[in-house]
Each structure stands twice: as C-alpha cells, then as structure tokens.
Design a protein around this motif. Sequence first.
Motif, PDB file in Angstrom:
ATOM      1  N   VAL A   1     -29.564 -48.584  34.338  1.00  0.00           N
ATOM      2  CA  VAL A   1     -30.626 -48.814  35.316  1.00  0.00           C
ATOM      3  C   VAL A   1     -30.032 -48.703  36.717  1.00  0.00           C
ATOM      4  CG1 VAL A   1     -32.237 -50.495  36.279  1.00  0.00           C
ATOM      5  CG2 VAL A   1     -31.984 -50.288  33.795  1.00  0.00           C
ATOM      6  N   GLU A   2     -30.602 -47.805  37.519  1.00  0.00           N
ATOM      7  CA  GLU A   2     -30.221 -47.664  38.921  1.00  0.00           C
ATOM      8  C   GLU A   2     -31.507 -47.630  39.744  1.00  0.00           C
ATOM      9  OE1 GLU A   2     -26.270 -45.346  39.612  1.00  0.00           O
ATOM     10  OE2 GLU A   2     -27.468 -44.104  38.261  1.00  0.00           O
ATOM     11  N   GLY A   3     -31.770 -48.727  40.426  1.00  0.00           N
ATOM     12  CA  GLY A   3     -32.995 -48.809  41.221  1.00  0.00           C
ATOM     13  C   GLY A   3     -34.232 -48.690  40.346  1.00  0.00           C
TER      14      GLY A   3
ATOM     15  N   GLN B   1     -35.003 -46.220  38.439  1.00  0.00           N
ATOM     16  CA  GLN B   1     -34.837 -45.209  37.408  1.00  0.00           C
ATOM     17  C   GLN B   1     -33.847 -45.634  36.330  1.00  0.00           C
ATOM     18  OE1 GLN B   1     -33.574 -42.125  40.130  1.00  0.00           O
ATOM     19  NE2 GLN B   1     -35.596 -41.166  40.134  1.00  0.00           N
ATOM     20  N   ILE B   2     -34.073 -45.090  35.136  1.00  0.00           N
ATOM     21  CA  ILE B   2     -33.063 -45.092  34.086  1.00  0.00           C
ATOM     22  C   ILE B   2     -32.275 -43.799  34.285  1.00  0.00           C
ATOM     23  CG2 ILE B   2     -32.649 -45.012  31.597  1.00  0.00           C
ATOM     24  CD1 ILE B   2     -35.374 -46.420  31.250  1.00  0.00           C
ATOM     25  N   THR B   3     -30.961 -43.895  34.259  1.00  0.00           N
ATOM     26  CA  THR B   3     -30.156 -42.715  34.574  1.00  0.00           C
ATOM     27  C   THR B   3     -29.094 -42.457  33.509  1.00  0.00           C
ATOM     28  OG1 THR B   3     -28.490 -43.943  35.836  1.00  0.00           O
ATOM     29  CG2 THR B   3     -30.429 -43.166  37.045  1.00  0.00           C
ATOM     30  N   LEU B   4     -28.639 -41.200  33.477  1.00  0.00           N
ATOM     31  CA  LEU B   4     -27.467 -40.783  32.710  1.00  0.00           C
ATOM     32  C   LEU B   4     -26.583 -39.982  33.657  1.00  0.00           C
ATOM     33  CD1 LEU B   4     -25.912 -40.466  30.020  1.00  0.00           C
ATOM     34  CD2 LEU B   4     -27.180 -38.326  29.678  1.00  0.00           C
ATOM     35  N   HIS B   5     -25.352 -40.439  33.809  1.00  0.00           N
ATOM     36  CA  HIS B   5     -24.423 -39.793  34.745  1.00  0.00           C
ATOM     37  C   HIS B   5     -25.015 -39.708  36.145  1.00  0.00           C
ATOM     38  CE1 HIS B   5     -22.743 -37.589  30.961  1.00  0.00           C
ATOM     39  NE2 HIS B   5     -22.383 -38.859  31.005  1.00  0.00           N
ATOM     40  N   GLY B   6     -25.794 -40.722  36.514  1.00  0.00           N
ATOM     41  CA  GLY B   6     -26.365 -40.773  37.844  1.00  0.00           C
ATOM     42  C   GLY B   6     -27.648 -39.994  38.028  1.00  0.00           C
ATOM     43  N   LYS B   7     -28.088 -39.273  36.992  1.00  0.00           N
ATOM     44  CA  LYS B   7     -29.312 -38.473  37.087  1.00  0.00           C
ATOM     45  C   LYS B   7     -30.441 -39.148  36.315  1.00  0.00           C
ATOM     46  CE  LYS B   7     -26.626 -34.165  37.380  1.00  0.00           C
ATOM     47  NZ  LYS B   7     -26.350 -32.859  36.728  1.00  0.00           N
ATOM     48  N   PRO B   8     -31.668 -39.117  36.857  1.00  0.00           N
ATOM     49  CA  PRO B   8     -32.777 -39.822  36.205  1.00  0.00           C
ATOM     50  C   PRO B   8     -33.164 -39.205  34.863  1.00  0.00           C
ATOM     51  CG  PRO B   8     -33.575 -38.515  38.051  1.00  0.00           C
ATOM     52  CD  PRO B   8     -32.079 -38.470  38.114  1.00  0.00           C
ATOM     53  N   ILE B   9     -33.537 -40.058  33.935  1.00  0.00           N
ATOM     54  CA  ILE B   9     -34.041 -39.618  32.640  1.00  0.00           C
ATOM     55  C   ILE B   9     -35.250 -40.476  32.291  1.00  0.00           C
ATOM     56  CG2 ILE B   9     -32.334 -41.088  31.471  1.00  0.00           C
ATOM     57  CD1 ILE B   9     -32.448 -39.122  29.119  1.00  0.00           C
ATOM     58  N   ILE B  10     -36.302 -39.842  31.803  1.00  0.00           N
ATOM     59  CA  ILE B  10     -37.496 -40.555  31.365  1.00  0.00           C
ATOM     60  C   ILE B  10     -37.500 -40.560  29.847  1.00  0.00           C
ATOM     61  CG2 ILE B  10     -40.018 -40.598  31.359  1.00  0.00           C
ATOM     62  CD1 ILE B  10     -39.935 -39.193  34.063  1.00  0.00           C
ATOM     63  N   LEU B  11     -37.595 -41.747  29.263  1.00  0.00           N
ATOM     64  CA  LEU B  11     -37.610 -41.887  27.813  1.00  0.00           C
ATOM     65  C   LEU B  11     -39.048 -41.791  27.323  1.00  0.00           C
ATOM     66  CD1 LEU B  11     -35.081 -44.841  27.437  1.00  0.00           C
ATOM     67  CD2 LEU B  11     -34.621 -42.385  27.235  1.00  0.00           C
ATOM     68  N   LYS B  12     -39.305 -40.820  26.454  1.00  0.00           N
ATOM     69  CA  LYS B  12     -40.649 -40.627  25.899  1.00  0.00           C
ATOM     70  C   LYS B  12     -40.552 -40.571  24.386  1.00  0.00           C
ATOM     71  CE  LYS B  12     -42.475 -38.068  29.880  1.00  0.00           C
ATOM     72  NZ  LYS B  12     -43.263 -36.907  30.319  1.00  0.00           N
ATOM     73  N   GLY B  13     -41.362 -41.365  23.712  1.00  0.00           N
ATOM     74  CA  GLY B  13     -41.243 -41.355  22.262  1.00  0.00           C
ATOM     75  C   GLY B  13     -42.248 -42.213  21.545  1.00  0.00           C
ATOM     76  N   THR B  14     -41.810 -42.781  20.443  1.00  0.00           N
ATOM     77  CA  THR B  14     -42.684 -43.543  19.568  1.00  0.00           C
ATOM     78  C   THR B  14     -41.904 -44.705  18.983  1.00  0.00           C
ATOM     79  OG1 THR B  14     -44.250 -43.325  17.714  1.00  0.00           O
ATOM     80  CG2 THR B  14     -42.149 -42.191  17.478  1.00  0.00           C
ATOM     81  N   ALA B  15     -42.495 -45.380  17.997  1.00  0.00           N
ATOM     82  CA  ALA B  15     -41.829 -46.476  17.288  1.00  0.00           C
ATOM     83  C   ALA B  15     -41.984 -46.264  15.790  1.00  0.00           C
ATOM     84  CB  ALA B  15     -42.429 -47.817  17.689  1.00  0.00           C
ATOM     85  N   ILE B  16     -40.919 -46.597  15.057  1.00  0.00           N
ATOM     86  CA  ILE B  16     -41.009 -46.548  13.592  1.00  0.00           C
ATOM     87  C   ILE B  16     -41.493 -47.914  13.116  1.00  0.00           C
ATOM     88  CG2 ILE B  16     -39.908 -45.710  11.491  1.00  0.00           C
ATOM     89  CD1 ILE B  16     -37.536 -44.828  13.120  1.00  0.00           C
ATOM     90  N   GLY B  17     -42.729 -48.243  13.501  1.00  0.00           N
ATOM     91  CA  GLY B  17     -43.325 -49.478  13.012  1.00  0.00           C
ATOM     92  C   GLY B  17     -43.616 -49.368  11.522  1.00  0.00           C
ATOM     93  N   GLY B  18     -43.621 -50.516  10.838  1.00  0.00           N
ATOM     94  CA  GLY B  18     -43.930 -50.520   9.415  1.00  0.00           C
ATOM     95  C   GLY B  18     -42.753 -50.179   8.533  1.00  0.00           C
ATOM     96  N   TRP B  19     -41.565 -50.051   9.113  1.00  0.00           N
ATOM     97  CA  TRP B  19     -40.379 -49.643   8.360  1.00  0.00           C
ATOM     98  C   TRP B  19     -39.474 -50.858   8.135  1.00  0.00           C
ATOM     99  CZ3 TRP B  19     -35.208 -48.131  10.418  1.00  0.00           C
ATOM    100  CH2 TRP B  19     -34.394 -47.560   9.425  1.00  0.00           C
ATOM    101  N   MET B  20     -38.574 -51.153   9.067  1.00  0.00           N
ATOM    102  CA  MET B  20     -37.734 -52.352   8.916  1.00  0.00           C
ATOM    103  C   MET B  20     -38.441 -53.605   9.418  1.00  0.00           C
ATOM    104  SD  MET B  20     -33.741 -51.240   9.513  1.00  0.00           S
ATOM    105  CE  MET B  20     -33.143 -52.874   9.025  1.00  0.00           C
ATOM    106  N   ASN B  21     -39.638 -53.445   9.904  1.00  0.00           N
ATOM    107  CA  ASN B  21     -40.555 -54.563  10.133  1.00  0.00           C
ATOM    108  C   ASN B  21     -41.917 -54.082   9.667  1.00  0.00           C
ATOM    109  OD1 ASN B  21     -40.970 -57.325  11.601  1.00  0.00           O
ATOM    110  ND2 ASN B  21     -42.688 -56.054  12.245  1.00  0.00           N
TER     111      ASN B  21
ATOM    112  N   HIS C   1     -40.105 -55.542  42.406  1.00  0.00           N
ATOM    113  CA  HIS C   1     -38.640 -55.605  42.380  1.00  0.00           C
ATOM    114  C   HIS C   1     -37.993 -54.222  42.328  1.00  0.00           C
ATOM    115  CE1 HIS C   1     -38.426 -59.969  42.020  1.00  0.00           C
ATOM    116  NE2 HIS C   1     -39.455 -59.907  41.196  1.00  0.00           N
ATOM    117  N   LYS C   2     -38.823 -53.178  42.470  1.00  0.00           N
ATOM    118  CA  LYS C   2     -38.338 -51.795  42.524  1.00  0.00           C
ATOM    119  C   LYS C   2     -37.439 -51.453  41.329  1.00  0.00           C
ATOM    120  CE  LYS C   2     -38.649 -51.665  47.575  1.00  0.00           C
ATOM    121  NZ  LYS C   2     -39.983 -51.049  47.501  1.00  0.00           N
ATOM    122  N   GLY C   3     -37.995 -51.735  40.133  1.00  0.00           N
ATOM    123  CA  GLY C   3     -37.282 -51.430  38.900  1.00  0.00           C
ATOM    124  C   GLY C   3     -38.013 -50.382  38.081  1.00  0.00           C
TER     125      GLY C   3
END
Length: 494
Positions: A20-22, A24-44, A294-296
């Motif tokens: 976390v930088e400001g 944004q979530i970053t990798l090597h200082g560059k922003p990355i947006i996480l987009k996806g889903t959840a494996i609900g109904g599996w291990m819960n 809080h600018k997160g």
Amino acid sequence: MGLGQSNMAAAATKKDFLKVEGEQITLHGKPIILKGTAIGGWMNMENFITGFAGHEHQARAALKEVLGTKKYDFFFDKFLQYFFGEDDAKFFASLGLNCIRIPINYHHFEDDLNPRVFKKEGLKHLDRVIDLCAKHGIYTIIDLHSAPGGQNFDWHSDNPTHKALFYEHKDFQDRTVLIWEHLARHYKDNTWVAGYNPLNEPSDEKHTRLVAFYDRVEKAIRAIDPNHILFLDGNTFAADLRHFGKPLPNSVYTCHDYSIYGFPNPPSLYEGSKEQIDFHKDSFKSKTEYMRKHKGPVWVGEFGPVYQNAEDGFDNWEHINDTRFDVLKLQLGIYSKAQASWSIWLYKDVGFQGMIYAGEDTAYVKLLKDFLRKKKNLAADKWGVDDRSVRHLFQPLEEWLETSAPSFKERYPSSWGVEGHLSRLVRNILLSEELVKEFAGFFKDKTYDELEELAKSFEFAQCTQRTRLNEILKADSKRSGEKSNRAVMSEKGD
C-alpha cells in the motif's frame, strides 16, 4: 509447504510483495488494481452455494453420521479437489482477472474439542489452489470467513446462533490470533498471496471491540510476516467504518457493496434512471468515506447480483436478469472511476449467482433438484431469498412483535428490521437446521464411486458458464489502468 511457497521463498524480497502506497496498491512502485472473485462455498461452505441446509458444521456432522468417517473424509477430499483445479485457474486467467479471494473456515485448522492443535491436512488444498493461481498469474487473498465463536451471527460464518460470541469471549479471539500466526508463518514468503483478510463481515454491536481486535491481530501477524497487506472489513457486515481511527500501516480498508436492485423484491426493476444511478453512487461514496478521508486504497470485497431462472415463476425472468446485469455494469463503472479493486461474489455454485455452476445434468444437481426447489419455496436460506410464498405467514408475526416490543425496530443491526430478525431465527436457523437431516438422507448408502461422481459435479468440465456475466467481467478487466496477468508475472520474474 505449498509448491508456490517453496519455489518462491528463497528468491522473494520485500520489493516483490504488493504494498500500500497512498491511495494505491502497488508492485515495484507501480499501481495495480486487483480484480477478481471469491471461491465461496469451498473451504467455507454456504447453504445457498452448494445446496445443503443449515450451517456447514451441521451439514458435515449429518453427512458423517450417514456415511461413516471413511466415506465422509473421502467425499469431502474429492469435493475440495474438484471444486477448483487447474482448468478453473486457466479459465479465470483467460478473462484477464488477476485476484481470487479464498474464504476459509477455522474448522479446517483446528477442532473445537481440540483447540490450538493444528491439523496436518488443514493447508493441503489451500496450498494447492494458491499454487495453481500463482502458476497462472493470479493473486490470492486469504479470508477468514468463519472464526471461532462467530465474528458475526449469520450462516456464512458457520454460526448456528443469533449472537456473535467472538466478541464476548477472549478465548475465541486468542484462538483466532493463533490461527493467523499459523497462516502467517506458512505464507510469509509467498509473494503471490496478496494479503490477509482477518475477518469477513465482522459485526460488533459495541463497535469498539472489533477495532481493538484489529490492532491486536495486526501486531501478531506483523511480528511474523511484516510484508503482506491486511484487508480489513468494516463493521456491521463490512458497511460501517465510522468508529475506526487512524488506518493501520500497509492495510486496505474494505467495504461490501451489494445492490438491492440485484436481488429479489427490489423497490423496482433497475431502469438506469438518474435517481437509481445516484442511489448507487451515493451508496458507494458513503461506504468509502473513511478510505477517501485517509487517502487510502479501496477494495470492494464483495458485490454482485443473484439471478433468476425459468423455474422461479417469473414470465419475465430473462428481462429481470438483464436489469441485474445492468446494475453490475453500473457498479463496475463506479469502481473504475474510483480506481477501486474488487472481488465479485462468487465464482462457482449450483446456479444461483456464480460465474460458473454445476450443470443440470450432473449427479449432484440431479440428486438434490427437488430438495433445492423445496428450500427455495420455504425461503429457508437467507441469501437472495424470495419470500413471496411464506410472506402471508410471517407478516402477522412481524406486526405482533413490533406492537409488543417497538424496540425491535432498533435491534442491531437496525437495517434488518423486524422481518430480518424474525426470518433469521425461524426460517434460517430453526427450520433450516431441521432440514439438514433430509439433506443428509440423499447421501445414504452411496458407494465410493457414487460419492466421487457427486463431488466431480463441481469439476470445471462439468460446469456451465454464466456467459454474459463473464463477458462483462472480461470487458472490465481491459479498462485502462489495469495490469495484465502477463505483465505482472513478467515484473515478478516468474
């Protein structure tokens, strides 16, 4: 040790972890947006996702009684194996999505009658799926969906009561900290684990105890694993952050953002009116006020409509689904403008909400078809319920309760109203847990081969895609500002 963990542990450095930088979530200082889903109904497991009744531990206990220990262990090991495999990871990556949230139940790691003793097999399938996802450039977020004592009072935390006892007994909190220390030791060097979601949808009526627990668990995790992001759900089912103080370091505060227009019995069908659009914008703005103050970064940990089918009694069921897809597109547009990361609920089920679902001709769905219809008609499950068939029974009781004790309208959480609390106690607990016996009866005398075929019903090859939903998600993955899986893998040097 998982394959991904063992391969990456030696080479991992602090810069290879998401951070976390400001705002944004970053990798090597560059922003990355996480987009996806959840494996609900599996291990819960959850009742509406895989079709059982009641709560996970109740259904498991009933199945163990019907099957015996050996067949029970065989069936659930196969279920966990088939529910998410390499073909699932390949498909998910093909949509351009890059993160999967993995809900887990504490029962996989310890037993209530043998607390603080971690099961050797507890990490077997979690390791396997995290490694498969890493292989295909997919981050994972480990989410404790069910904590000892119940961090909320709903079925999805495997809590059979209407009390969140997690906050009433220090021992439950102590055990939860130990579980997170256990997980942190195991995954501290795995850079494909985006981070940890310590509690799903916590609901602390006093608001202060959750904040104190987050302070405690953050210190415990950081003492072992200083690098992974913490994804911290707001209070009252991830909707309320008003009582939180200064953000914890390297943490993303999260909201869940379900739309009433994506569920049965909305105020009206969604038509894209200015009023409806503003409603969704205002809802998101309210839920993310803390993050903006809080600018997160923002991560919408859950959202997404449920869908109707031809058997639900609506002549216009396809049009209803069209309106819900439109709601989804509106929400994704709002998130994109805010540069928010998101995780849609959910990846796989028996045909209610999933991106893919066990097909109608599979052994599992055919076995339970009549039972699934019965549960739906009785409104026994909480999630996405259409209670038209039982409303005439409950309305007089609601009026009686409200007249007898007007304070019911303020009972926590007050947003539920009298109807929500009554249905929770009578249908979703009392009725639903009694139906567990009927559910387990369908498995009586099944052979090992039959049990494997039932579990295999959730294998990717036997599942049906919800094509339009996946097309919408794939299109959103291509919005500007998104890093592709290939680019992420290249930068990570894997």
